[in-house]
Each structure stands twice: as C-alpha cells, then as structure tokens.
Design a protein around this motif. Structure first.
Motif, PDB file in Angstrom:
ATOM      1  N   GLU A   1       6.789   4.754 -33.070  1.00  0.00           N
ATOM      2  CA  GLU A   1       5.802   3.707 -33.346  1.00  0.00           C
ATOM      3  C   GLU A   1       4.399   4.245 -33.575  1.00  0.00           C
ATOM      4  OE1 GLU A   1       5.825   0.397 -34.093  1.00  0.00           O
ATOM      5  OE2 GLU A   1       7.937   0.894 -34.341  1.00  0.00           O
ATOM      6  N   ASP A   2       4.091   5.411 -33.020  1.00  0.00           N
ATOM      7  CA  ASP A   2       2.752   5.968 -33.173  1.00  0.00           C
ATOM      8  C   ASP A   2       2.701   7.107 -34.191  1.00  0.00           C
ATOM      9  OD1 ASP A   2       4.241   7.717 -31.609  1.00  0.00           O
ATOM     10  OD2 ASP A   2       2.568   8.219 -30.274  1.00  0.00           O
ATOM     11  N   VAL A   3       3.748   7.244 -34.998  1.00  0.00           N
ATOM     12  CA  VAL A   3       3.818   8.342 -35.963  1.00  0.00           C
ATOM     13  C   VAL A   3       3.907   7.778 -37.379  1.00  0.00           C
ATOM     14  CG1 VAL A   3       5.124  10.378 -36.723  1.00  0.00           C
ATOM     15  CG2 VAL A   3       4.977   9.823 -34.282  1.00  0.00           C
ATOM     16  N   VAL A   4       2.975   8.206 -38.240  1.00  0.00           N
ATOM     17  CA  VAL A   4       3.033   7.837 -39.649  1.00  0.00           C
ATOM     18  C   VAL A   4       3.637   9.002 -40.427  1.00  0.00           C
ATOM     19  CG1 VAL A   4       1.169   6.144 -39.618  1.00  0.00           C
ATOM     20  CG2 VAL A   4       0.632   8.530 -40.039  1.00  0.00           C
ATOM     21  N   VAL A   5       4.311   8.661 -41.528  1.00  0.00           N
ATOM     22  CA  VAL A   5       4.964   9.677 -42.346  1.00  0.00           C
ATOM     23  C   VAL A   5       4.430   9.626 -43.771  1.00  0.00           C
ATOM     24  CG1 VAL A   5       7.093   9.647 -40.990  1.00  0.00           C
ATOM     25  CG2 VAL A   5       6.899   8.187 -43.004  1.00  0.00           C
ATOM     26  N   ASN A   6       4.437  10.778 -44.390  1.00  0.00           N
ATOM     27  CA  ASN A   6       4.101  10.913 -45.802  1.00  0.00           C
ATOM     28  C   ASN A   6       5.207  11.753 -46.410  1.00  0.00           C
ATOM     29  OD1 ASN A   6       3.041  12.667 -48.055  1.00  0.00           O
ATOM     30  ND2 ASN A   6       1.380  11.205 -47.891  1.00  0.00           N
ATOM     31  N   LEU A   7       5.910  11.187 -47.361  1.00  0.00           N
ATOM     32  CA  LEU A   7       7.038  11.863 -48.010  1.00  0.00           C
ATOM     33  C   LEU A   7       6.808  11.794 -49.511  1.00  0.00           C
ATOM     34  CD1 LEU A   7       9.918  13.108 -48.031  1.00  0.00           C
ATOM     35  CD2 LEU A   7      10.814  10.773 -47.798  1.00  0.00           C
ATOM     36  N   SER A   8       6.802  12.948 -50.169  1.00  0.00           N
ATOM     37  CA  SER A   8       6.556  12.959 -51.605  1.00  0.00           C
ATOM     38  C   SER A   8       7.321  14.101 -52.260  1.00  0.00           C
ATOM     39  CB  SER A   8       5.057  13.070 -51.910  1.00  0.00           C
ATOM     40  OG  SER A   8       4.515  14.268 -51.398  1.00  0.00           O
ATOM     41  N   VAL A   9       7.360  14.048 -53.602  1.00  0.00           N
ATOM     42  CA  VAL A   9       8.029  15.069 -54.402  1.00  0.00           C
ATOM     43  C   VAL A   9       7.055  15.522 -55.486  1.00  0.00           C
ATOM     44  CG1 VAL A   9       9.972  15.570 -55.951  1.00  0.00           C
ATOM     45  CG2 VAL A   9      10.317  14.087 -53.960  1.00  0.00           C
ATOM     46  N   TRP A  10       7.022  16.820 -55.722  1.00  0.00           N
ATOM     47  CA  TRP A  10       6.103  17.446 -56.670  1.00  0.00           C
ATOM     48  C   TRP A  10       6.871  18.384 -57.587  1.00  0.00           C
ATOM     49  CZ3 TRP A  10       0.875  16.245 -56.572  1.00  0.00           C
ATOM     50  CH2 TRP A  10       0.511  15.393 -55.547  1.00  0.00           C
ATOM     51  N   GLN A  11       6.364  18.597 -58.782  1.00  0.00           N
ATOM     52  CA  GLN A  11       7.038  19.486 -59.728  1.00  0.00           C
ATOM     53  C   GLN A  11       7.051  20.923 -59.243  1.00  0.00           C
ATOM     54  OE1 GLN A  11       5.046  18.871 -63.463  1.00  0.00           O
ATOM     55  NE2 GLN A  11       6.227  17.026 -63.909  1.00  0.00           N
ATOM     56  N   THR A  12       5.955  21.349 -58.610  1.00  0.00           N
ATOM     57  CA  THR A  12       5.837  22.733 -58.145  1.00  0.00           C
ATOM     58  C   THR A  12       5.088  22.788 -56.822  1.00  0.00           C
ATOM     59  OG1 THR A  12       3.716  23.130 -59.225  1.00  0.00           O
ATOM     60  CG2 THR A  12       5.710  23.598 -60.541  1.00  0.00           C
ATOM     61  N   GLN A  13       5.208  23.906 -56.158  1.00  0.00           N
ATOM     62  CA  GLN A  13       4.449  24.129 -54.932  1.00  0.00           C
ATOM     63  C   GLN A  13       2.962  24.202 -55.257  1.00  0.00           C
ATOM     64  OE1 GLN A  13       5.794  27.326 -52.405  1.00  0.00           O
ATOM     65  NE2 GLN A  13       3.762  27.587 -51.552  1.00  0.00           N
ATOM     66  N   GLU A  14       2.619  24.794 -56.369  1.00  0.00           N
ATOM     67  CA  GLU A  14       1.222  24.903 -56.763  1.00  0.00           C
ATOM     68  C   GLU A  14       0.592  23.526 -56.971  1.00  0.00           C
ATOM     69  OE1 GLU A  14       3.773  26.594 -58.234  1.00  0.00           O
ATOM     70  OE2 GLU A  14       3.354  28.524 -57.289  1.00  0.00           O
ATOM     71  N   ALA A  15       1.331  22.603 -57.559  1.00  0.00           N
ATOM     72  CA  ALA A  15       0.809  21.254 -57.778  1.00  0.00           C
ATOM     73  C   ALA A  15       0.521  20.567 -56.446  1.00  0.00           C
ATOM     74  CB  ALA A  15       1.794  20.429 -58.609  1.00  0.00           C
ATOM     75  N   LEU A  16       1.426  20.698 -55.495  1.00  0.00           N
ATOM     76  CA  LEU A  16       1.210  20.101 -54.172  1.00  0.00           C
ATOM     77  C   LEU A  16       0.029  20.774 -53.483  1.00  0.00           C
ATOM     78  CD1 LEU A  16       1.867  18.274 -51.786  1.00  0.00           C
ATOM     79  CD2 LEU A  16       3.649  19.919 -51.121  1.00  0.00           C
ATOM     80  N   TRP A  17      -0.053  22.088 -53.545  1.00  0.00           N
ATOM     81  CA  TRP A  17      -1.169  22.821 -52.927  1.00  0.00           C
ATOM     82  C   TRP A  17      -2.504  22.367 -53.527  1.00  0.00           C
ATOM     83  CZ3 TRP A  17      -2.000  26.101 -48.944  1.00  0.00           C
ATOM     84  CH2 TRP A  17      -3.232  26.760 -48.909  1.00  0.00           C
ATOM     85  N   ASP A  18      -2.556  22.282 -54.848  1.00  0.00           N
ATOM     86  CA  ASP A  18      -3.803  21.874 -55.503  1.00  0.00           C
ATOM     87  C   ASP A  18      -4.227  20.482 -55.054  1.00  0.00           C
ATOM     88  OD1 ASP A  18      -4.049  24.273 -56.832  1.00  0.00           O
ATOM     89  OD2 ASP A  18      -3.293  23.509 -58.740  1.00  0.00           O
ATOM     90  N   PHE A  19      -3.289  19.552 -54.995  1.00  0.00           N
ATOM     91  CA  PHE A  19      -3.646  18.214 -54.536  1.00  0.00           C
ATOM     92  C   PHE A  19      -4.085  18.247 -53.072  1.00  0.00           C
ATOM     93  CE2 PHE A  19      -2.520  14.415 -52.164  1.00  0.00           C
ATOM     94  CZ  PHE A  19      -3.440  13.540 -52.723  1.00  0.00           C
ATOM     95  N   SER A  20      -3.354  18.946 -52.238  1.00  0.00           N
ATOM     96  CA  SER A  20      -3.637  18.965 -50.800  1.00  0.00           C
ATOM     97  C   SER A  20      -4.967  19.609 -50.462  1.00  0.00           C
ATOM     98  CB  SER A  20      -2.524  19.703 -50.051  1.00  0.00           C
ATOM     99  OG  SER A  20      -1.304  19.040 -50.221  1.00  0.00           O
ATOM    100  N   TYR A  21      -5.300  20.698 -51.143  1.00  0.00           N
ATOM    101  CA  TYR A  21      -6.445  21.504 -50.738  1.00  0.00           C
ATOM    102  C   TYR A  21      -7.561  21.615 -51.773  1.00  0.00           C
ATOM    103  CZ  TYR A  21      -3.326  22.746 -46.982  1.00  0.00           C
ATOM    104  OH  TYR A  21      -2.487  22.680 -45.899  1.00  0.00           O
ATOM    105  N   ARG A  22      -7.379  21.026 -52.942  1.00  0.00           N
ATOM    106  CA  ARG A  22      -8.413  21.112 -53.978  1.00  0.00           C
ATOM    107  C   ARG A  22      -8.731  19.751 -54.587  1.00  0.00           C
ATOM    108  NH1 ARG A  22      -5.257  26.056 -55.945  1.00  0.00           N
ATOM    109  NH2 ARG A  22      -6.322  27.747 -54.866  1.00  0.00           N
ATOM    110  N   SER A  23      -8.634  18.712 -53.773  1.00  0.00           N
ATOM    111  CA  SER A  23      -8.911  17.357 -54.261  1.00  0.00           C
ATOM    112  C   SER A  23      -9.569  16.562 -53.134  1.00  0.00           C
ATOM    113  CB  SER A  23      -7.611  16.668 -54.688  1.00  0.00           C
ATOM    114  OG  SER A  23      -6.864  16.257 -53.557  1.00  0.00           O
ATOM    115  N   GLY A  24      -9.768  15.280 -53.355  1.00  0.00           N
ATOM    116  CA  GLY A  24     -10.332  14.409 -52.341  1.00  0.00           C
ATOM    117  C   GLY A  24      -9.477  14.322 -51.086  1.00  0.00           C
ATOM    118  N   HIS A  25      -8.221  14.726 -51.181  1.00  0.00           N
ATOM    119  CA  HIS A  25      -7.338  14.744 -50.020  1.00  0.00           C
ATOM    120  C   HIS A  25      -7.869  15.680 -48.934  1.00  0.00           C
ATOM    121  CE1 HIS A  25      -3.729  16.099 -47.746  1.00  0.00           C
ATOM    122  NE2 HIS A  25      -3.464  14.814 -47.784  1.00  0.00           N
TER     123      HIS A  25
END
Length: 183
Positions: A67-91
């Motif tokens: 009840e106190d845990v939120v989840v985020n589940l997603s799929v990306w074309q590449t690891q680089e795309a996920l890294w860029d969004f995670s660490y080089r964007s408003g995220h």
C-alpha cells in the motif's frame, strides 16, 4: 548488430516506498511533477510503453508491491534511451528530490531486463525480475545500470539463471488483471 538484438527492448521496473500518503500536502510537489514528467517520457526518443492504471494518467494508484509502494514500469528501445531520459531530462529533478517523498531502499529498487520487441511486461513479471536481482544479484536476466548486460548477452544466458521465487507476501502479490492495461 544482429537481428535478435534489434528485436529486443529494455524493460525497467522502479519501486519507491512513500514517506507520506499520496494525498498528504508534503507529496504535492511530486504529484505536480507527474504529468509533465510522464509527458516527457511519452515523447522521449526511444520510449516504447509505460504502465498506466486503467482510466488514469499514470500507475501511481496501483499498489502491487504494498500500500505504501508506488511502481513505475516501462519499456524502452535501448538502455541509452532510458538513461538519457532518466538522467538528462526533467526527470532528473524528481530524482534529486526523491528523499523528500520516498524512503531510502536497503534492497534493489530498480531492475532492468531485455524483452522481445512488442512484449509488454506484467507487474508480476517485473516484480519477479526484481526478486531475482535481490536474490541472485545482477545477471543477464535481471540487472541495473551499473551492472548492465547487452541484449545479446541476455539472449545467450537467459536460461542459465533460474528465476527467483518471490517471497509470499503482499509485497509480491500479483495485481488484479486491469493493472496490466496499457494506455
């Protein structure tokens, strides 16, 4: 790259334990960032899919890991795309402020794994991968950014690592069928 590498995408699960109930005023800055950050993810290069609760704009109402845990589940074309969004964007702003809203995890809270292109992982599958990472450590079956494996390595070793058996508790319970619905 081989055809099999092109036929894979990177799935990610991130779990976070709330410090306060979602409707608590201390959570308001996080809640206010949800729509813009999710819109940025949806439009990010390499984004494929993210879990969204049926009838909602995100998955924060789903609580398959407690009840106190939120989840985020997603799929990306590449690891680089996920890294860029995670660490080089408003995220990144959300990540910088995460201690305001979420407890520090003592166990792995992020897991990555390769899936066939077009596959939409279920929450149960994602929680099993997280359990595998926690039990066995990083492997081609379940890994992190710091211990990444390529899609080719995962294809070669996927069957060599037995899946972890998640603990029987509310934190690893399978969600209702509507929880796996994509928007």
């Amino acid at each position: 790259m081989t055809a099999s590498v092109h036929a894979t995408h990177l799935a990610q699960l991130n779990v976070a334990t709330l410090l306060h109930p979602f409707d608590d005023p201390r959570m308001a800055p996080f809640v206010e960032m949800l729509d813009p950050v999710n819109a940025a993810a949806d439009g990010a290069p390499g984004f494929v899919w993210r879990l969204v609760e049926e009838g909602a704009a995100d998955a924060t109402g789903l609580r398959p890991a407690g009840e106190d845990v939120v989840v985020n589940l997603s799929v990306w074309q590449t690891q680089e795309a996920l890294w860029d969004f995670s660490y080089r964007s408003g995220h990144l702003e959300v990540m910088r402020r995460r201690r305001e809203w979420f407890a520090r995890h003592v166990q792995a809270h992020l897991v990555l794994w390769w899936v066939p292109a077009g596959h939409r992982p279920t929450i149960a599958e994602a929680l099993e991968r997280l359990a595998d990472l926690r039990v066995h450590g990083p492997s081609p079956r379940a890994f992190t950014f710091a211990s990444a494996y390529t899609a080719a390595e995962a294809a070669q070793h996927l069957r060599a690592v037995p899946p972890a058996q998640p603990e029987l508790s509310a934190r690893t319970a399978e969600p209702a069928p509507s929880a796996d619905t994509a928007a």
